[in-house]
Design a protein around this motif. Structure first.
Motif, PDB file in Angstrom:
ATOM      1  N   THR A 524       0.823  -1.211   0.000  1.00 18.31           N
ATOM      2  CA  THR A 524       0.000   0.000   0.000  1.00 18.31           C
ATOM      3  C   THR A 524       0.856   1.259   0.000  1.00 18.31           C
ATOM      4  OG1 THR A 524      -1.703  -1.197   1.224  1.00 18.31           O
ATOM      5  CG2 THR A 524      -1.870   1.213   1.179  1.00 18.31           C
ATOM      6  N   HIS A 525       1.833   1.313   0.918  1.00 17.66           N
ATOM      7  CA  HIS A 525       2.682   2.521   1.013  1.00 17.66           C
ATOM      8  C   HIS A 525       3.492   2.711  -0.260  1.00 17.66           C
ATOM      9  CE1 HIS A 525       1.530   3.204   5.095  1.00 17.66           C
ATOM     10  NE2 HIS A 525       1.954   2.015   5.497  1.00 17.66           N
ATOM     11  N   GLN A 526       3.959   1.618  -0.838  1.00 18.98           N
ATOM     12  CA  GLN A 526       4.726   1.710  -2.077  1.00 18.98           C
ATOM     13  C   GLN A 526       3.857   2.291  -3.193  1.00 18.98           C
ATOM     14  OE1 GLN A 526       6.493  -2.007  -3.279  1.00 18.98           O
ATOM     15  NE2 GLN A 526       6.709  -1.342  -5.411  1.00 18.98           N
ATOM     16  N   LYS A 527       2.598   1.832  -3.301  1.00 19.69           N
ATOM     17  CA  LYS A 527       1.700   2.339  -4.339  1.00 19.69           C
ATOM     18  C   LYS A 527       1.384   3.820  -4.116  1.00 19.69           C
ATOM     19  CE  LYS A 527      -0.027   0.153  -7.112  1.00 19.69           C
ATOM     20  NZ  LYS A 527       0.408  -0.123  -8.502  1.00 19.69           N
ATOM     21  N   GLN A 528       1.214   4.183  -2.847  1.00 23.12           N
ATOM     22  CA  GLN A 528       0.945   5.598  -2.556  1.00 23.12           C
ATOM     23  C   GLN A 528       2.128   6.469  -2.967  1.00 23.12           C
ATOM     24  OE1 GLN A 528       0.095   5.444   1.623  1.00 23.12           O
ATOM     25  NE2 GLN A 528      -2.081   4.943   1.315  1.00 23.12           N
ATOM     26  N   ALA A 529       3.342   5.977  -2.699  1.00 25.19           N
ATOM     27  CA  ALA A 529       4.540   6.731  -3.087  1.00 25.19           C
ATOM     28  C   ALA A 529       4.633   6.849  -4.605  1.00 25.19           C
ATOM     29  CB  ALA A 529       5.794   6.051  -2.527  1.00 25.19           C
ATOM     30  N   GLN A 530       4.313   5.760  -5.321  1.00 22.97           N
ATOM     31  CA  GLN A 530       4.356   5.796  -6.780  1.00 22.97           C
ATOM     32  C   GLN A 530       3.328   6.779  -7.321  1.00 22.97           C
ATOM     33  OE1 GLN A 530       3.719   1.702  -7.836  1.00 22.97           O
ATOM     34  NE2 GLN A 530       5.871   1.109  -7.517  1.00 22.97           N
ATOM     35  N   ALA A 531       2.125   6.789  -6.704  1.00 24.13           N
ATOM     36  CA  ALA A 531       1.083   7.715  -7.147  1.00 24.13           C
ATOM     37  C   ALA A 531       1.516   9.162  -6.921  1.00 24.13           C
ATOM     38  CB  ALA A 531      -0.226   7.425  -6.409  1.00 24.13           C
ATOM     39  N   ALA A 532       2.143   9.417  -5.757  1.00 25.76           N
ATOM     40  CA  ALA A 532       2.617  10.779  -5.462  1.00 25.76           C
ATOM     41  C   ALA A 532       3.690  11.196  -6.449  1.00 25.76           C
ATOM     42  CB  ALA A 532       3.146  10.835  -4.026  1.00 25.76           C
ATOM     43  N   LEU A 533       4.597  10.242  -6.781  1.00 25.91           N
ATOM     44  CA  LEU A 533       5.661  10.542  -7.741  1.00 25.91           C
ATOM     45  C   LEU A 533       5.065  10.867  -9.108  1.00 25.91           C
ATOM     46  CD1 LEU A 533       8.662  10.676  -8.393  1.00 25.91           C
ATOM     47  CD2 LEU A 533       8.604   8.223  -8.864  1.00 25.91           C
ATOM     48  N   LYS A 534       4.070  10.074  -9.517  1.00 25.39           N
ATOM     49  CA  LYS A 534       3.443  10.319 -10.802  1.00 25.39           C
ATOM     50  C   LYS A 534       2.745  11.671 -10.819  1.00 25.39           C
ATOM     51  CE  LYS A 534       0.091   8.335 -14.044  1.00 25.39           C
ATOM     52  NZ  LYS A 534      -0.867   7.232 -14.290  1.00 25.39           N
ATOM     53  N   GLU A 535       2.038  11.989  -9.731  1.00 23.46           N
ATOM     54  CA  GLU A 535       1.352  13.277  -9.634  1.00 23.46           C
ATOM     55  C   GLU A 535       2.341  14.432  -9.699  1.00 23.46           C
ATOM     56  OE1 GLU A 535      -1.534  15.733  -6.535  1.00 23.46           O
ATOM     57  OE2 GLU A 535      -0.982  13.640  -6.144  1.00 23.46           O
ATOM     58  N   SER A 536       3.490  14.254  -8.984  1.00 22.15           N
ATOM     59  CA  SER A 536       4.522  15.300  -8.994  1.00 22.15           C
ATOM     60  C   SER A 536       5.076  15.504 -10.394  1.00 22.15           C
ATOM     61  CB  SER A 536       5.639  14.918  -8.024  1.00 22.15           C
ATOM     62  OG  SER A 536       6.695  15.845  -8.095  1.00 22.15           O
ATOM     63  N   GLU A 537       5.297  14.364 -11.121  1.00 18.61           N
ATOM     64  CA  GLU A 537       5.842  14.473 -12.473  1.00 18.61           C
ATOM     65  C   GLU A 537       4.841  15.155 -13.402  1.00 18.61           C
ATOM     66  OE1 GLU A 537       7.588  11.524 -15.939  1.00 18.61           O
ATOM     67  OE2 GLU A 537       7.600  10.895 -13.851  1.00 18.61           O
ATOM     68  N   GLU A 538       3.536  14.798 -13.256  1.00 14.91           N
ATOM     69  CA  GLU A 538       2.521  15.435 -14.085  1.00 14.91           C
ATOM     70  C   GLU A 538       2.417  16.926 -13.784  1.00 14.91           C
ATOM     71  OE1 GLU A 538      -1.008  13.271 -13.345  1.00 14.91           O
ATOM     72  OE2 GLU A 538      -0.448  11.542 -14.588  1.00 14.91           O
ATOM     73  N   LYS A 539       2.523  17.263 -12.498  1.00 14.50           N
ATOM     74  CA  LYS A 539       2.480  18.673 -12.097  1.00 14.50           C
ATOM     75  C   LYS A 539       3.665  19.434 -12.682  1.00 14.50           C
ATOM     76  CE  LYS A 539       2.298  21.581  -7.971  1.00 14.50           C
ATOM     77  NZ  LYS A 539       2.305  21.582  -6.501  1.00 14.50           N
ATOM     78  N   TYR A 540       4.853  18.789 -12.642  1.00 13.42           N
ATOM     79  CA  TYR A 540       6.073  19.393 -13.184  1.00 13.42           C
ATOM     80  C   TYR A 540       5.907  19.678 -14.672  1.00 13.42           C
ATOM     81  CZ  TYR A 540      10.698  18.941 -15.404  1.00 13.42           C
ATOM     82  OH  TYR A 540      11.793  19.086 -16.190  1.00 13.42           O
ATOM     83  N   ARG A 541       5.354  18.653 -15.410  1.00 17.93           N
ATOM     84  CA  ARG A 541       5.163  18.846 -16.848  1.00 17.93           C
ATOM     85  C   ARG A 541       4.107  19.917 -17.124  1.00 17.93           C
ATOM     86  NH1 ARG A 541       7.498  15.160 -20.116  1.00 17.93           N
ATOM     87  NH2 ARG A 541       8.442  13.328 -19.134  1.00 17.93           N
ATOM     88  N   SER A 542       3.042  19.943 -16.288  1.00 14.22           N
ATOM     89  CA  SER A 542       1.991  20.942 -16.470  1.00 14.22           C
ATOM     90  C   SER A 542       2.546  22.344 -16.278  1.00 14.22           C
ATOM     91  CB  SER A 542       0.843  20.671 -15.496  1.00 14.22           C
ATOM     92  OG  SER A 542      -0.125  21.687 -15.582  1.00 14.22           O
ATOM     93  N   ILE A 543       3.390  22.499 -15.260  1.00 17.00           N
ATOM     94  CA  ILE A 543       3.991  23.818 -15.000  1.00 17.00           C
ATOM     95  C   ILE A 543       4.862  24.245 -16.176  1.00 17.00           C
ATOM     96  CG2 ILE A 543       5.645  25.034 -13.540  1.00 17.00           C
ATOM     97  CD1 ILE A 543       4.571  23.399 -11.188  1.00 17.00           C
ATOM     98  N   LEU A 544       5.666  23.298 -16.695  1.00 15.44           N
ATOM     99  CA  LEU A 544       6.553  23.625 -17.812  1.00 15.44           C
ATOM    100  C   LEU A 544       5.752  24.078 -19.032  1.00 15.44           C
ATOM    101  CD1 LEU A 544       9.362  20.908 -17.789  1.00 15.44           C
ATOM    102  CD2 LEU A 544       9.537  23.316 -17.199  1.00 15.44           C
TER     103      LEU A 544
END
Length: 958
Positions: A524-544
């Motif tokens: 569960t914690h691993q999946k949550q971390a992966q989801a957060a990482l994906k969200e962060s990457e999408e946010k980074y691309r959206s900002i760019l």
């Protein structure tokens, strides 16, 4: 010999001064403020210590020796105190000018020299009942120099601190101001009174005890530090709060390699108290000498930080604990290394997890090995049973041995399963659980004993149930294990858990499929971390993609490998063509060569380049000016793998700058040709002025640019308001878009005041807002107005103010008194028997009597007092400033004595001049109008007239 009381108090004061100074220095050794406070405490300690011997010196020769030594303290305390207050009130910019230290400390050094070679404060000492008493050197020039220097330093210090508290919006700083200002004023008053005023008044009982009294001041600063954190700005308070609550160990190491500060976690993890480590070598807790040497070497070389160190630390009880250590250099305001911050992360939990993983892996291997061994043994026993019945007894015996071995293996197998963190399960072909370990039960939220017979469908939703069925079915059909499929478990309490499962078939002795077994791991914690990482990457691309600036990444050969849409728009090349394209294809040869040199510089030095401009040619041939930043891209090992940066199209800005320069030439021509003074103001500072400004204010350009508008104004305007307060009000209104036109009292550079008319307008220049001030000299007009006004405010007969003049000036004085919180008083006077004088001796004689009354009033009051004839025989006096010390009763008595002297000088005159007066005091805390004051004074005057009439009747009857 019995010590004098003041000697004991002075010794005690010296010790306390040193304690206060060392205490504050230890709290913040790198702070300029604590350093100067320590110097102040040291000066007071020297004064108190040596003066302790003065109180009971056996003779004057010894007394003078100790008194001169004490001058090291009382001669320097003024400059040090002013230095302390300047730091406390945020005057660091002033203190950065070297010449400031000359007026701060040179007078003290000169006075020390004079104290050793002659007289400064005392020219002799006389014995008193409580010790030697100073005889002040009132005829010494240096005595008054010392008094003036000390008064200047103290008054400037108190004024600065008062201003700080007045302008501050922080409750903490206001509380500091009240505490320190109250204490400072009290101590200064007592100190000057006992050390200087009493000796001047020839009061020769009490010796000078200023070094003892000043202990109250030092205690107030110390108490303020403890209660309000006087020495710690808000960011530092936040830093201390973070340090005190962080879970890692923090050590501050000075440049000598000694421990200078620790956080509470050091005591929690290592058991050391703060006093046991402060000042000790780093090897006290880090036994690895090589690591300590490496850290000290990084401090000497000024290396910024290191975070790749793993070491051990020794606890107070001698236990060795593993830590991950990161270090960072602490620098002072001059960017010089002053210490090293070490942060240690406890690795015990990490080590334990690593050990647990190793145990699990080992248990899994043993489990598989045990299973294989078990299957091999079963197969071997089956083959032996098929061979022959002749060896039945031997086989039975061997089987018993095998069963015992199997039992032991099974027991070990179950023990291993119960100890691992991953869940182990066995189910029949229908998915009903027939065996599981405790970890499996925890994942499903079951109690021990509830797991037998439950089905996996009871713990998931239909979609996940279908997914699990398909995996199990595939394993059943193919016989091949399935490793690592994920599904979602819903526990008994409704909590959802993501699990990773591996499953394989269970075969019986005849190789028949009878069920499934597998391993369940909570991810569960691993999946949550992966989801957060994906969200962060999408946010980074959206900002760019949303920013206006172009972002790019290149390989080491200058080919674009990643970029946003904004970069495509800037270079004028579609995304499909730009991908993999070299930057060399978008510019002239000279521009490409210039860019290549910049890339080479960044690669060789590793230092980013910002604000590099180059011209880019788009696909359609259009040219754009682009401002580019370039920095290295590195892999996880720190090896350069390419470049990245930001590109900004500045073509429009360049065109605007060119147009602005042309516009400024026109503006400057008109600006300097104007015959009035014109300023440009921003952030309350002059940033530009025309030639007529220099002529009007009598100064050079460098003497006015950078100065504030209130530096060329007197402290107060004619209406009694502070120039700074009133000026800021006008400036704020103009900045809000409200043009301001008003009259103002200005000063030339040489201090000569003049009247001016000021126009303030907000204007925009180069994208920024400024205030444009137009100043016209109206001195001649104001002089003409004042002359006309004076004619209308003065009484023709007496030369005093008339009724209009009195009310005009009195209203202004009341406003000023209310603002400055000072008391004034009003006297209303009526000439006795004036009607009889006019009727008996004529109006000419009556006018002469009024003129004499006016002259006597002028003799008894000061120029600032407002004296007016407000009626035929009625006069009003508004007494201000120094006359208040006398009081209305004393002044009325003084007027009566003046009238009596006048009457005795002319005994042949047929009448006597006398006044009946009524007085009232103005209280600034309960302000009233001038009409109310005049009414009350008139009422008191008539009460006095009635009293005088009753006294006259009593005398006649008697």
């Amino acid at each position: 010999m019995v010590l004098n009381l003041f000697t004991l108090l002075s010794f005690l004061s010296a010790a306390i001064y040193l304690y206060f100074g060392l205490f504050t220095w230890r709290k913040e050794p790198g702070s300029r403020l604590t350093q100067v406070f320590f110097l102040q405490c040291l000066s007071l300690a020297v004064w108190a210590y040596f003066y302790a011997f003065v109180y009971q010196a056996p003779n004057k020769e010894i007394l003078w020796f100790w008194f001169k030594l004490s001058s090291l303290g009382w001669c320097t305390i003024g400059g040090i105190t002013l230095h302390f207050f300047m730091l406390l009130c945020g005057k660091e910019k002033v203190l950065k000018k070297g010449w400031v230290y000359i007026p701060l400390y040179l007078p003290g050094l000169i006075l020390i020299y004079k104290a050793w070679t002659g007289f400064v404060t005392a020219k002799d000492f006389i014995p008193g009942p409580l010790g030697w008493v100073e005889v002040p050197a009132l005829d010494s020039f240096w005595y008054w120099i010392h008094i003036a220097n000390l008064l200047d330093c103290v008054l400037i210090s108190l004024y600065l601190f008062w201003q700080r508290g007045k302008t501050s919006n922080l409750a903490r700083e206001k509380a500091q101001t009240r505490l320190l200002l109250t204490t400072a004023v009290s101590v200064v008053a007592l100190g000057f009174g006992i050390n200087f005023i009493l000796p001047i008044l020839n009061f020769k009982v009490l010796p000078a005890i200023a070094p003892i009294l000043l202990l109250l001041w030092a205690k107030a600063v110390w108490e303020s530090m403890m209660k309000y954190r006087l020495m710690a700005p808000s960011p530092r308070l936040a830093g201390e709060e973070i340090i005190s609550h962080m879970k890692d160990i923090l050590l501050l190491i000075n440049t000598s390699g000694k421990i200078n500060q620790i956080n509470p976690q050091v005591e929690n993890l290592l058991g050391y108290r703060e006093e046991e480590l402060l000042g000790k070598e780093l090897e006290t807790i880090i036994p690895e000498r090589g690591l300590v040497s490496a850290l000290e070497d990084s401090l000497k070389k000024g290396l910024t930080s290191r975070s790749d160190l793993e070491a051990v630390m020794k606890t107070r009880g001698g236990e060795i604990l593993p830590f991950h250590i990161s270090s960072s250099i602490v620098r002072d305001d001059y960017d010089d290394p002053i210490g090293l911050v070490l942060v240690g992360h406890d690795l015990r939990q990490t080590k334990a997890l690593q050990s647990e993983i190793a145990v699990r892996e080992k248990a899994e291997r043993e489990l598989i090995k045990g299973q294989e061994l078990l299957e091999w043994q079963v197969q071997e026993r089956t083959k032996e049973l098929a061979q022959t019945n002749k060896k039945l007894e031997e086989e039975i015996k061997d089987r018993k041995l095998s069963e015992e071995s199997l039992r032991r293996s099974e027991e070990r197998y179950r023990n291993i399963l119960s100890s691992i963190e991953d869940g182990y399960f066995e189910v029949d072909l229908a998915g009903n659980q027939i065996f599981s370990n405790e970890a499996n039960d925890r994942i499903f939220g079951l109690k021990r004993g509830e797991q037998i017979g439950v089905n996996y469908r009871d713990f998931t939703d239909p979609d996940n149930a279908k997914k699990v069925f398909e995996i199990f079915n595939k394993t059943y059909r193919t016989g091949l294990p399935d490793k690592g499929f994920e599904w979602e478990v819903i526990k008994r309490n409704g909590e959802k858990v993501c699990v990773e499962t591996s499953v394989s078939l269970i075969l019986d002795s005849n190789q028949q499929k009878i069920g499934f077994r597998g391993i369940l791991r909570d991810i569960t914690h691993q999946k949550q971390a992966q989801a957060a990482l994906k969200e962060s990457e999408e946010k980074y691309r959206s900002i760019l993609e949303s920013i206006q600036e172009g972002y790019y990444e290149m390989d080491l050969w200058g080919n674009y490998i990643f970029f946003n849409d904004a970069l495509c728009n800037i270079v004028g090349i579609p995304r499909a063509e730009l991908q993999g394209m070299s930057y060399k294809k978008s510019g002239e040869a000279s521009e490409i060569e210039k860019s290549l040199e910049i890339f080479r510089q960044v690669y060789q030095t590793g230092t980013p380049v910002e604000g590099f401009e180059r011209e880019i040619t788009g696909k359609d041939g259009s040219k754009r000016q682009v401002e580019v930043s370039i920095s290295l891209r590195k892999d996880s090992a720190g090896k350069p793998i390419g470049f990245k940066g930001i590109a900004r199209d500045v073509s429009e800005r360049k065109r605007a700058e060119k147009a602005l320069r042309e516009s400024e030439i026109k503006y400057r021509t008109l600006f300097n040709a104007a015959q009035v003074a014109i300023f440009l103001i921003t952030e309350n500072r002059f940033v530009d002025c025309n030639f007529h400004t220099l002529k009007m204010f009598g100064c050079l350009r460098e003497q006015i640019i950078g100065k504030g508008p209130f530096e060329f104004s007197p402290p107060y305007q004619p209406d009694g308001r502070e120039s700074k307060e009133k000026g800021l009000e006008k400036i704020r209104a103009a900045l809000l878009g409200e043009p301001q036109v008003f009259e103002w009292k200005h000063c030339r550079l040489d201090g000569i005041p003049f009247d001016a008319e000021v126009t303030l307008n907000r204007t925009e220049i180069g994208g920024g807002f400024f205030l444009q001030a137009i100043v016209a000299d109206i001195t001649d007009r104001k002089q003409a107005e004042e002359a006309l006004k004076a004619l209308s405010l003065v009484d023709d007969l007496t030369g005093l103010y008339n009724r209009r003049g009195f009310f005009t000036l009195a209203e202004q004085e009341l406003k000023l008194a209310r603002r400055l919180e000072r008391g004034i008083f009003l006297i209303f006077a009526d000439v006795d028997e004036m009607k009889a004088i006019n009727d008996t001796f004529g109006h000419l004689e009556g006018d002469r009597a009024l003129i004499e009354i006016a002259r006597i009033l002028k003799e008894n009051f000061r120029d600032p007092d407002i004296i007016a004839r407000i009626g035929g025989d009625e006069f009003a006096i508004l007494a201000i400033e120094g006359t208040l010390e006398a009081g209305p009763d004393l002044l009325r008595e003084r007027l009566r004595e003046s009238l009596d002297r006048y009457n005795h000088k002319e005994p042949d005159r047929k009448y006597r001049l006398s006044l009946t007066m009524g007085a009232v005091v103005y209280d600034p805390e309960n302000p009233v109008s001038i009409d109310t004051l005049l009414f009350q004074a008139d009422k008191n005057m008539y009460a006095e007239k009635a009293r005088k009439k009753r006294d006259t009747q009593l005398r006649l009857e008697f």
